[in-house]
Design an enzyme around this catalytic site. Structure first.
Site, PDB file in Angstrom:
ATOM      1  N   LYS A 210       0.820  -1.211   0.000  1.00  0.00           N
ATOM      2  CA  LYS A 210       0.000   0.000   0.000  1.00  0.00           C
ATOM      3  C   LYS A 210       0.860   1.270   0.000  1.00  0.00           C
ATOM      4  O   LYS A 210       0.429   2.321  -0.464  1.00  0.00           O
ATOM      5  CB  LYS A 210      -0.934   0.019   1.210  1.00  0.00           C
ATOM      6  CG  LYS A 210      -1.845  -1.201   1.348  1.00  0.00           C
ATOM      7  CD  LYS A 210      -2.853  -1.305   0.232  1.00  0.00           C
ATOM      8  CE  LYS A 210      -3.997  -2.281   0.538  1.00  0.00           C
ATOM      9  NZ  LYS A 210      -3.607  -3.689   0.524  1.00  0.00           N
TER      10      LYS A 210
HETATM   11  C1  LIG Z   1      -4.276  -4.859   0.073  1.00  0.00           C
HETATM   12  C2  LIG Z   1      -3.460  -6.098   0.020  1.00  0.00           C
HETATM   13  C3  LIG Z   1      -3.678  -7.094  -0.957  1.00  0.00           C
HETATM   14  C4  LIG Z   1      -4.818  -7.012  -1.957  1.00  0.00           C
HETATM   15  O1  LIG Z   1      -4.606  -6.015  -2.930  1.00  0.00           O
HETATM   16  P1  LIG Z   1      -5.829  -5.468  -3.826  1.00  0.00           P
HETATM   17  O2  LIG Z   1      -5.292  -4.322  -4.584  1.00  0.00           O
HETATM   18  O3  LIG Z   1      -6.888  -5.071  -2.843  1.00  0.00           O
HETATM   19  O4  LIG Z   1      -6.264  -6.585  -4.705  1.00  0.00           O
HETATM   20  C5  LIG Z   1      -2.825  -8.196  -0.983  1.00  0.00           C
HETATM   21  N1  LIG Z   1      -1.831  -8.324  -0.076  1.00  0.00           N
HETATM   22  C6  LIG Z   1      -1.598  -7.389   0.877  1.00  0.00           C
HETATM   23  C7  LIG Z   1      -0.494  -7.616   1.852  1.00  0.00           C
HETATM   24  C8  LIG Z   1      -2.394  -6.248   0.957  1.00  0.00           C
HETATM   25  O5  LIG Z   1      -2.157  -5.333   1.919  1.00  0.00           O
END
Ligand SMILES: *Cc1c(COP(=O)(O)O)cnc(C)c1O
Length: 500
Positions: free
Chosen positions: A113
């Site tokens: 993120k």
């Molecule tokens: C948010 C997240 C995901 C999923 O990603 P999306 O963009 O929502 O499909 C996968 N792994 C981790 C560690 C995340 O924080």
């Protein structure tokens, strides 16, 4: 380039408008009105660029109403080794010949993120200057763990902004909770909610349209905005790392320019894998997009059958950031795959709202088949994979990345396709230490997380990132929790505190 709404092609806003609004008033998501192209010459010229410079080249194509200086300021402020533990920002780790782990977790909060939330505050404040000059912005976030911390870290002490995060009291990992409750900064607030993630999300959505709160907000010369992945300002930065990793593989002579690579993504809200789809549409030679889910395998079923049906049990898994039944960004994909048919999108998403289900037409089913492959794995298989990858390659992956790796192996077996592949690694394993330690056969007798971290370090000869280890000695600043009907009160208290 301007932006339309997935639910109304007559909507027409600039990039700054799309980023500062977050969501279109008709409930649709903002989408670019055309997909810009990256030529072979352009991609080859990016081989010798830094990550920030590659990001600049991609953003120039999408943010037409930003000046070059503004874009430079945004990318240089976000993508420096001041914020990331590695100069490359995103690392490609070579697991075995032709399989690369794209590590997107070297940012300040150790999950992918950060790749978007380190730059979003700069994009948002720049957009606000163009569209709602002089107003302050209050960001409200509902999180299942990773987005909340990454948003807090991105927005802390950013002038003209404040941020409040709501998380489910019992729905995040120990480390995720500690990361959030020890957050520093003078414009931040964190509140536990007595409920699950859906309660948090519904509560935040209700606050966004609560007239009494909106009136008080206006008195305080403030507007609400969102940092979650429906915002185009979060999606565009994710396209960059697919472009960047392709040109990096060319630069490293792992592939010849033009050679296709597959991409395998652990998926929840469909944001990350959708960014890979955009990169492919822009001309990056990407082959199959492999969508990996955990036991909440609604996307596996959808990609394989064309039927999206959320009438099913919700499972709490060891990969909590993928525990989701409504993948918002899928709407953007379907908009593009129907050749921008906003009527069909309204029909399908109206049906999703009314009955929890829709089925796409044959043309769209075929396009999905051409571009995507989907698979899923449960907690037991996730843990087995962590153990196996560690024993075979000495590589320690987190619970989300393990889901992707497992599905990738299945894909290879099912199709015989041995195209070189980027497996997206979305979090550092120490964020989910208990599950990772357990997967390796460690006996989890320690109640104290930092004892467990020490054991995991010893067992695997790896090091817990400083950002996570440092939370041990940080003061817990936010202990409050609210019932779901008290969330709006908490926001008003925060608004008042921020005025003083
Ligand atoms: C948010 C997240 C995901 C999923 O990603 P999306 O963009 O929502 O499909 C996968 N792994 C981790 C560690 C995340 O924080």
């Amino acid at each position: 380039m301007n932006y339309k709404s997935t639910r109304d092609i007559n909507v027409n806003v600039t990039a700054a408008g799309a980023i500062s609004k977050g969501l279109s008033a008709d409930g649709g998501l903002f989408v670019p009105d055309s997909i810009p192209q990256l030529s072979k010459e352009k991609l080859l010229s990016m081989c010798d660029m830094s990550y920030a410079d590659r990001a600049y080249e991609v953003f120039r194509l999408f943010l037409n109403d930003f000046t070059d200086d503004e874009i430079r300021h945004c990318v240089n402020s976000a993508y420096s080794d001041k914020n990331f533990a590695t100069e490359n920002i995103a690392e490609l780790s070579h697991l075995l010949t032709g399989t690369y782990m794209l590590e997107l977790w070297h940012g300040p909060t150790c999950a992918f993120k950060d790749m978007a939330l380190q730059i979003l505050p700069f994009l948002l404040t720049c957009s606000a200057k163009k569209t709602i000059d002089g107003k302050k912005i209050m960001i409200l976030v509902a999180t299942s763990g990773d987005t909340g911390k990454a948003a807090l870290e991105g927005f802390k002490d950013v002038d003209g902004t404040s941020i409040m995060v709501f998380y489910p009291e019992d729905g995040v990992s120990n480390m995720q909770k500690r990361q959030m409750t020890t957050q520093e900064g003078n414009n931040v607030n964190v509140c536990a909610v007595v409920g699950n993630f859906d309660d948090c999300q519904n509560g935040v959505k209700a606050i966004f349209t609560d007239e009494e709160i909106l009136a008080k907000l206006e008195d305080a010369n403030t507007v609400f905005s969102s940092a979650n992945s429906i915002n185009w300002g979060r999606l565009a930065p994710q396209i960059v790392y697919y472009v960047s990793s392709y040109v990096q593989l060319v630069k490293d002579k792992e592939i010849e320019y033009g050679e296709k690579v597959n991409v395998c993504v652990p998926t929840g809200n469909f944001g990350n894998i959708l960014a890979a789809y955009y990169a492919k549409q822009m001309g990056v030679p990407i082959g199959k997009l492999i969508c990996a889910s955990n036991a909440n395998n609604i996307l596996t079923d959808f990609i394989n059958t064309g039927i999206y049906d959320r009438n099913r049990p919700f499972y709490t898994t060891v990969s909590p950031s993928m525990d989701i039944l409504i993948s918002s960004n899928l709407e953007r994909l379907l908009y593009h795959l129907t050749d921008e048919d906003d009527k069909l999108i309204n029909e399908w998403f109206g049906s999703l709202k009314a009955s929890g289900r829709y089925e796409v037409n044959d043309a769209v089913k075929q396009k999905i088949k051409d571009n995507f492959y989907a698979g899923c794995c449960d907690d037991a298989a996730t843990k087995e994979t962590i153990k196996k990858v560690f024993e075979e390659y000495g590589y320690l992956c987190d619970t989300h990345t393990a889901v992707a790796y497992k599905v990738y192996e299945e894909y290879k077996k099912a199709t015989g396709d041995d195209t070189k592949t980027i497996v997206v690694s979305t979090a550092n394993p120490y964020k989910f230490g208990y599950a990772v330690y357990d997967a390796l056969g460690g006996k989890d007798e320690c109640a104290d997380e930092f004892e467990l971290i020490a054991k995991l370090e010893q067992l695997t000869n790896t090091t817990c990132p400083k950002a996570l280890a440092d939370t041990k000695n940080k003061e817990i600043r936010f202990t409050g929790s609210a019932a779901t009907d008290k969330m709006s009160g908490a926001v008003l208290d925060f608004l008042k505190a921020q005025e003083n």
